[in-house]
Design a protein around this motif. Sequence first.
Motif, short mmCIF file in Angstrom:
data_model
loop_
_atom_site.label_atom_id
_atom_site.label_comp_id
_atom_site.label_asym_id
_atom_site.label_seq_id
_atom_site.Cartn_x
_atom_site.Cartn_y
_atom_site.Cartn_z
N GLU A 70 0.83 -1.21 0.00
CA GLU A 70 0.00 0.00 0.00
C GLU A 70 0.87 1.26 0.00
O GLU A 70 0.55 2.24 -0.66
CB GLU A 70 -0.92 -0.03 1.22
N ALA A 71 1.97 1.21 0.74
CA ALA A 71 2.85 2.37 0.85
C ALA A 71 3.85 2.48 -0.29
O ALA A 71 4.57 3.48 -0.40
CB ALA A 71 3.59 2.31 2.19
N ALA A 72 3.90 1.46 -1.14
CA ALA A 72 4.92 1.42 -2.18
C ALA A 72 4.48 2.17 -3.44
O ALA A 72 3.29 2.37 -3.69
CB ALA A 72 5.24 -0.03 -2.54
N HIS A 73 5.48 2.54 -4.23
CA HIS A 73 5.22 3.14 -5.54
C HIS A 73 5.40 2.11 -6.66
O HIS A 73 4.93 2.31 -7.77
CB HIS A 73 6.19 4.30 -5.78
N GLY A 74 6.12 1.05 -6.33
CA GLY A 74 6.35 0.02 -7.33
C GLY A 74 6.61 -1.32 -6.68
O GLY A 74 6.87 -1.41 -5.48
N MET A 75 6.48 -2.36 -7.50
CA MET A 75 6.78 -3.71 -7.03
C MET A 75 7.65 -4.42 -8.07
O MET A 75 7.66 -4.05 -9.24
CB MET A 75 5.50 -4.54 -6.83
N LEU A 100 -6.11 -5.83 0.15
CA LEU A 100 -6.06 -4.40 -0.22
C LEU A 100 -7.43 -3.89 -0.65
O LEU A 100 -7.70 -2.69 -0.55
CB LEU A 100 -5.04 -4.17 -1.34
N ALA A 101 -8.30 -4.78 -1.09
CA ALA A 101 -9.63 -4.34 -1.51
C ALA A 101 -10.45 -3.84 -0.34
O ALA A 101 -11.27 -2.94 -0.48
CB ALA A 101 -10.36 -5.50 -2.19
N GLN A 102 -10.20 -4.42 0.82
CA GLN A 102 -10.97 -4.03 2.01
C GLN A 102 -10.43 -2.77 2.68
O GLN A 102 -10.99 -2.28 3.65
CB GLN A 102 -10.99 -5.17 3.03
N ARG A 103 -9.32 -2.27 2.20
CA ARG A 103 -8.73 -1.08 2.80
C ARG A 103 -9.08 0.19 2.03
O ARG A 103 -8.55 1.25 2.31
CB ARG A 103 -7.21 -1.21 2.85
N PRO A 106 -7.43 0.69 -4.14
CA PRO A 106 -7.74 -0.13 -5.31
C PRO A 106 -6.51 -0.95 -5.75
O PRO A 106 -5.86 -0.62 -6.74
CB PRO A 106 -8.20 0.86 -6.36
N TYR A 107 -6.22 -1.96 -5.00
CA TYR A 107 -5.17 -2.92 -5.36
C TYR A 107 -3.83 -2.23 -5.69
O TYR A 107 -3.24 -1.60 -4.84
CB TYR A 107 -5.65 -3.81 -6.49
N LEU A 108 -3.39 -2.34 -6.94
CA LEU A 108 -2.08 -1.79 -7.33
C LEU A 108 -2.22 -0.53 -8.17
O LEU A 108 -1.33 -0.20 -8.96
CB LEU A 108 -1.27 -2.85 -8.09
#
Length: 202
Positions: A70-75, A100-103, A106-108
């Motif tokens: 969630e905190a990332a800019h990339g994977m 992540l959907a429940q937070r 929107p995913y990535l």
Amino acid sequence: MTSGDVRVVGLGGSLAATSASLAALDAALDGAREAGAAVSRFSVRELDLPHYRPDLAAPAQVEALCDAVEAAHGMIWSSPLYHGTVSGSFKNAVDWLQVLAQRGVPYLADKVVGLVATSGGVQGLQAINTMEFIVRSLRGWAVPLVIAVPSASQAFDAEANIVDRSVAGQLVGLGAEVARAARQLAAQGTCDYSDEDPAPGR
Ligand SMILES: Cc1cc2nc3c(=O)[nH]c(=O)nc-3n(C[C@H](O)[C@H](O)[C@H](O)COP(=O)(O)O)c2cc1C
């Protein structure tokens, strides 16, 4: 954004104690780090996840993974090719990103993802293609440069050290590209992979 402000999370490896796909992930993360990203890495083996089940509360390691994503800019994702596609354990780890959907995230969305696969033969792109479908379904941006490492037993030694310098360089290059694209997307709200420059008048 300045160097170090961009965060890249690695996810991958297999359940094998010595994993070529994990070593490949580490090399790519080195490239992202050298390009100024803050990196963190989640090994599928170390995550030791149960099968995803909608009625199962997310284990602590899933929460940690999802916090980082969630905190990332990339994977950067790295899976071995298993029977023509990604491994089940890698896919299961990705399935847990459903948290992540429940937070409300929107995913990535607005994150770029670099894709890596290792294979015994030369069909590693099949895993890459599968991963690209997944990235798109999660609303992420797959970096066009992908690294499918063929003949893993030659590219890596028995301890999963990369012995093929060309492969190592390609993986570092992918990591650098993920950092660059993530930084561009975070700073400009768009990246080279978007279609933000339609023909004049449109
Ligand atoms: C269950 C299993 C299925 C595999 N399927 C394929 C395959 O379909 N094609 C291929 O080229 N290699 C295949 N391999 C070889 C792995 O992709 C290759 O050894 C990979 O580098 C293993 O990564 P790891 O060391 O991270 O586990 C398979 C290996 C295993 C254990």
